[in-house]
Enzyme design. Structure first.
Site, PDB file in Angstrom:
ATOM      1  N   GLY A   1       2.574   1.811  10.787  1.00 50.63           N
ATOM      2  CA  GLY A   1       3.560   2.883  10.696  1.00 50.63           C
ATOM      3  C   GLY A   1       4.247   3.216  12.009  1.00 50.63           C
ATOM      4  O   GLY A   1       4.954   4.215  12.103  1.00 50.63           O
TER       5      GLY A   1
ATOM      6  N   ASN B   1       0.865  -1.181   0.000  1.00 50.80           N
ATOM      7  CA  ASN B   1       0.000   0.000   0.000  1.00 50.80           C
ATOM      8  C   ASN B   1       0.899   1.227   0.000  1.00 50.80           C
ATOM      9  O   ASN B   1       1.526   1.540   1.007  1.00 50.80           O
ATOM     10  CB  ASN B   1      -0.884  -0.031   1.254  1.00 50.80           C
ATOM     11  CG  ASN B   1      -1.691   1.236   1.428  1.00 50.80           C
ATOM     12  OD1 ASN B   1      -1.811   2.037   0.502  1.00 50.80           O
ATOM     13  ND2 ASN B   1      -2.253   1.419   2.612  1.00 50.80           N
TER      14      ASN B   1
ATOM     15  N   HIS C   1      -9.336   0.851   4.891  1.00 49.26           N
ATOM     16  CA  HIS C   1      -8.066   1.041   5.609  1.00 49.26           C
ATOM     17  C   HIS C   1      -8.323   1.953   6.809  1.00 49.26           C
ATOM     18  O   HIS C   1      -9.119   2.886   6.738  1.00 49.26           O
ATOM     19  CB  HIS C   1      -7.026   1.660   4.675  1.00 49.26           C
ATOM     20  CG  HIS C   1      -5.658   1.658   5.251  1.00 49.26           C
ATOM     21  ND1 HIS C   1      -5.248   2.589   6.185  1.00 49.26           N
ATOM     22  CD2 HIS C   1      -4.607   0.828   5.064  1.00 49.26           C
ATOM     23  CE1 HIS C   1      -3.999   2.327   6.526  1.00 49.26           C
ATOM     24  NE2 HIS C   1      -3.583   1.265   5.857  1.00 49.26           N
TER      25      HIS C   1
ATOM     26  N   LYS D   1      -0.062   4.257  -0.268  1.00 50.91           N
ATOM     27  CA  LYS D   1      -0.730   5.436   0.310  1.00 50.91           C
ATOM     28  C   LYS D   1      -0.521   6.646  -0.623  1.00 50.91           C
ATOM     29  O   LYS D   1      -0.489   6.476  -1.827  1.00 50.91           O
ATOM     30  CB  LYS D   1      -0.217   5.701   1.727  1.00 50.91           C
ATOM     31  CG  LYS D   1      -0.232   4.433   2.580  1.00 50.91           C
ATOM     32  CD  LYS D   1       0.056   4.699   4.019  1.00 50.91           C
ATOM     33  CE  LYS D   1       0.143   3.368   4.759  1.00 50.91           C
ATOM     34  NZ  LYS D   1       0.146   3.530   6.197  1.00 50.91           N
TER      35      LYS D   1
ATOM     36  N   GLU E   1      -5.219  -5.426  10.487  1.00 55.54           N
ATOM     37  CA  GLU E   1      -4.229  -4.381  10.690  1.00 55.54           C
ATOM     38  C   GLU E   1      -4.524  -3.629  11.988  1.00 55.54           C
ATOM     39  O   GLU E   1      -5.319  -2.671  11.990  1.00 55.54           O
ATOM     40  CB  GLU E   1      -4.261  -3.378   9.532  1.00 55.54           C
ATOM     41  CG  GLU E   1      -3.935  -3.988   8.181  1.00 55.54           C
ATOM     42  CD  GLU E   1      -3.358  -2.933   7.244  1.00 55.54           C
ATOM     43  OE1 GLU E   1      -2.261  -3.177   6.731  1.00 55.54           O
ATOM     44  OE2 GLU E   1      -3.979  -1.883   7.059  1.00 55.54           O
TER      45      GLU E   1
ATOM     46  N   GLU F   1      -6.772   4.334   8.003  1.00 58.30           N
ATOM     47  CA  GLU F   1      -6.568   5.772   7.753  1.00 58.30           C
ATOM     48  C   GLU F   1      -7.813   6.390   7.127  1.00 58.30           C
ATOM     49  O   GLU F   1      -8.162   7.530   7.411  1.00 58.30           O
ATOM     50  CB  GLU F   1      -5.320   5.978   6.880  1.00 58.30           C
ATOM     51  CG  GLU F   1      -4.050   5.742   7.696  1.00 58.30           C
ATOM     52  CD  GLU F   1      -2.837   5.319   6.882  1.00 58.30           C
ATOM     53  OE1 GLU F   1      -2.870   5.412   5.636  1.00 58.30           O
ATOM     54  OE2 GLU F   1      -1.859   4.871   7.506  1.00 58.30           O
TER      55      GLU F   1
ATOM     56  N   SER G   1       3.568  -2.563  10.315  1.00 61.71           N
ATOM     57  CA  SER G   1       5.010  -2.578  10.587  1.00 61.71           C
ATOM     58  C   SER G   1       5.683  -3.902  10.204  1.00 61.71           C
ATOM     59  O   SER G   1       6.601  -4.355  10.902  1.00 61.71           O
ATOM     60  CB  SER G   1       5.280  -2.226  12.048  1.00 61.71           C
ATOM     61  OG  SER G   1       4.827  -0.910  12.323  1.00 61.71           O
TER      62      SER G   1
END
Ligand code: PEP
Length: 249
Positions: A169, A9, A93, A11, A163, A95, A209
């Site tokens: 991250g 991904n 996702h 992003k 996730e 985010e 991660s």
């Protein structure tokens, strides 16, 4: 038998010049035994597809609208992604769930539309740090899974990515026991809802991660069929060792 999948991904990262990383990745893994998927920004889907002509590496989007067309300025439909050369799309996702306030119900509608357009949906779910500490993680995951996944799902058109929000991250990863607990739970829920045929054929990815140093340990966990990788998918030199760990798993 589920084919393993390494998905990246990107992003909101990547310009035309970045496609050199994709070409390098494809050149390093010409006939890999695992599936490879990169989801660049939508602007790079068509040029990525063109740059990868003849390569089995698949290209995907990072989101699509739940409607097939209409007055939705700035949005992209599933068929547009498909038309540009995508074969998959990441949906839900964390985010987007956070910054666009996407609910699991909306994710399910998007996945429905994506599947109807012939795209494989990579549906993401995961608990926040607060949810892990304050509530039962499996309750959170169970609710997200049942609400985000459409009834039309099969092993071909659905991948589920676990996730944990706190692992994305951050450099933090759950223990193998924590990942295994969630994946075993998701497998059981999918088998219960769709029956053993479909339930056992849906691939379950871990994301958060993942890097060269922890990939082999994560891929050894039962019911982990691959990874959804953010930061470490941007450079071929970082993503390649993860792919190699998956090939060896
Ligand atoms: C992600 O954003 O899906 C992700 C897993 O990111 P990272 O690998 O950078 O934690």
């Amino acid at each position: 038998m589920r084919r393993k999948l390494a998905a990246g991904n990107w992003k909101m990262n990547g310009l035309n010049a970045t496609l050199a990383e994709l070409s390098a990745l494809a050149a390093e893994h010409p006939d890999t035994g695992v599936d490879l998927l990169i989801c660049p920004p939508a602007t790079l889907i068509a040029p990525a597809r063109a740059a990868l002509a003849g390569s089995p590496l698949q290209i995907g989007g990072q989101d699509c609208h739940a409607e097939t067309s209409g007055a939705y300025t700035g949005d992209l439909s599933a068929m547009m992604l498909r038309d540009a050369g995508a074969s998959a799309v990441i949906l839900g996702h964390s985010e987007r769930r956070a910054s666009h306030r996407e609910t699991s119900e909306e994710v399910r509608l998007k996945a429905n539309t994506a599947q109807a357009a012939g795209l494989m949906s990579v549906v993401c779910l995961g608990e926040s740090r607060f949810q892990r500490e304050a509530t039962n993680t499996l309750d959170i995951i169970g609710a997200q899974l049942s609400l985000s996944v459409p009834d039309s799902s099969t092993g071909e058109n659905l991948v589920v990515a676990y996730e944990p929000v706190w692992a994305i991250g951050s450099g933090l990863t759950p223990t193998p026991e924590q990942i295994g607990e969630v994946h075993t739970f998701m497998r059981a829920r999918l088998e219960h809802r769709f029956g053993p045929g479909i339930g056992r054929s849906v691939r379950l990815l871990y994301g958060g991660s993942v890097k060269a140093e922890n990939a082999a340990e994560i891929f050894a966990i039962p019911d982990v069929d691959g990874a959804l990788v953010g930061g470490a998918s941007l450079k071929a030199s970082d993503f390649s060792p993860i792919i190699e760990a998956l090939e060896a798993a």
